[in-house]
Write an enzyme that holds these catalytic residues in place. Structure first.
Site: not given
Ligand code: TRP
Length: 333
Positions: A115, A197, A200
């Site tokens: 992140k 993966k 969202k």
């Protein structure tokens, strides 16, 4: 002898729209678990603000997520459904745990590193502290088990380390939680890059099927799913696209991957993709209708979340006062 029920804790961030992976990998399993365990299921809005959020949208998504939880079958009579920020002990315990957590171990966390790269202009303290807040979530409720996707396993391991460290330093206080890595349906991959993966927060809207997608959208996304150039419907490592579609089909029908392979033997890729899309859309339709019905009744959702927060508060308060006593905080009595 009365066996005490084991305690289960998990949460989802209201930071995006739920994907079919969140459904098959998490929420659907939570529904099964509420029968057997004392479950706490949270909406982790305090985690969500570690990356930039639009405030109005965050609030809206919190209610939407609560409605999805309920529409998917979580029963407020059987589990505790609540919003993290409505229970102040999460922040309070985080502060105490911060003092036994090292900066170095937080800097080494995989998700923090990822992140930090992705949000290089916003590497804030909260982002680094994210695993400690998550440890506080889990430890406040004395959870035995924490069902998570494999990407969150490292965070549960840190929660274990922090629990053990606290217990060693101040005497036995926390239960040491165990991660449960959910297998069925926890590995739904991106439709565009099937080695990644399904997320969202993916920038490519075709990569990800949302729980809220209507039938046309679902089918269109599956039609555009990346596959390979031969024409054999088989599950294998060198066919990540087809394997992913077979896995999704299996997760949505309850069939095994082998049964799915058999069912589509000889089918062309085009028809196969449409069939998987239709299967998914048909499972989603009644859940979507239920979610819309619940979401329209803000008072009902508000009541459930309020009752959930009160129950969570009671459990959390008990743990936190023990912790405050152990660390030597003056409590006035
Ligand atoms: N970090 C988790 C995720 O993004 C969400 C979460 C917050 C969580 N607190 C938790 C999961 C406690 C399990 C237990 O998926």
């Amino acid at each position: 002898m009365i066996m005490e029920r084991k305690i289960m804790y998990s949460a989802v961030q209201p930071s995006g729209n739920l994907t079919i992976g969140n459904y098959t990998g998490s929420i659907r399993n939570w529904v099964t678990m509420q029968e057997e365990y004392d479950c706490f299921y949270a909406i982790a809005n305090m985690h969500a603000i570690t990356v930039k959020q639009d405030p109005a949208l965050l609030r809206k998504r919190t209610l939407e997520l609560a409605a999805w939880y309920l529409a998917c079958g979580l029963d407020p009579e059987k589990c505790v459904l609540y919003v993290q920020s409505q229970v102040p002990q999460h922040a309070e315990l985080t502060w105490v745990l911060n003092s036994i957590t090292y900066v170095g171990e937080m800097q080494r966390m995989t998700q923090f590193k990822d992140k930090s790269q992705k949000h290089a202009d916003n590497i804030n303290m909260g982002l680094m502290d994210y695993p400690v807040l998550m440890a506080a979530d889990i430890l406040l409720y004395m959870a035995d088990y924490v069902p998570v996707g494999v990407d969150q396993k490292q965070h549960v391991e840190i929660a274990r380390d922090i629990a053990l460290r606290f217990n060693n330093r101040y005497s036995e206080t926390f239960r040491v939680p165990e991660p449960i890595i959910l297998k069925t349906g926890s590995k739904i991959m991106s439709l565009q890059e099937p080695t990644k993966k399904m997320s969202k927060s993916d920038e490519n809207p075709n990569a990800c099927v949302f729980l809220a997608d209507d039938k046309d959208t679902v089918i269109r996304k599956f039609k555009r799913a990346v596959t390979d150039s031969d024409n054999k419907i088989a599950f294998s490592e060198d066919k990540p696209g087809i394997s992913n579609l077979l896995g999704i089909y299996a997760a949505f029908t309850g069939k095994t991957v082998e049964e799915a392979e058999k069912a589509f033997a000889g089918t062309g890729y085009g028809d196969f993709k449409v069939a998987v899309g239709e299967t998914v859309a048909d499972v989603l339709a009644p859940i979507q209708a239920e979610q819309a019905r619940i979401l329209a009744d803000k008072e009902y959702i508000g009541g459930i979340l309020k009752a959930g927060a009160e129950r969570a508060y009671k459990a959390a308060r008990k743990t936190l006062s023990k912790v405050y006593r152990k660390v030597g905080f003056y409590t006035g009595d």
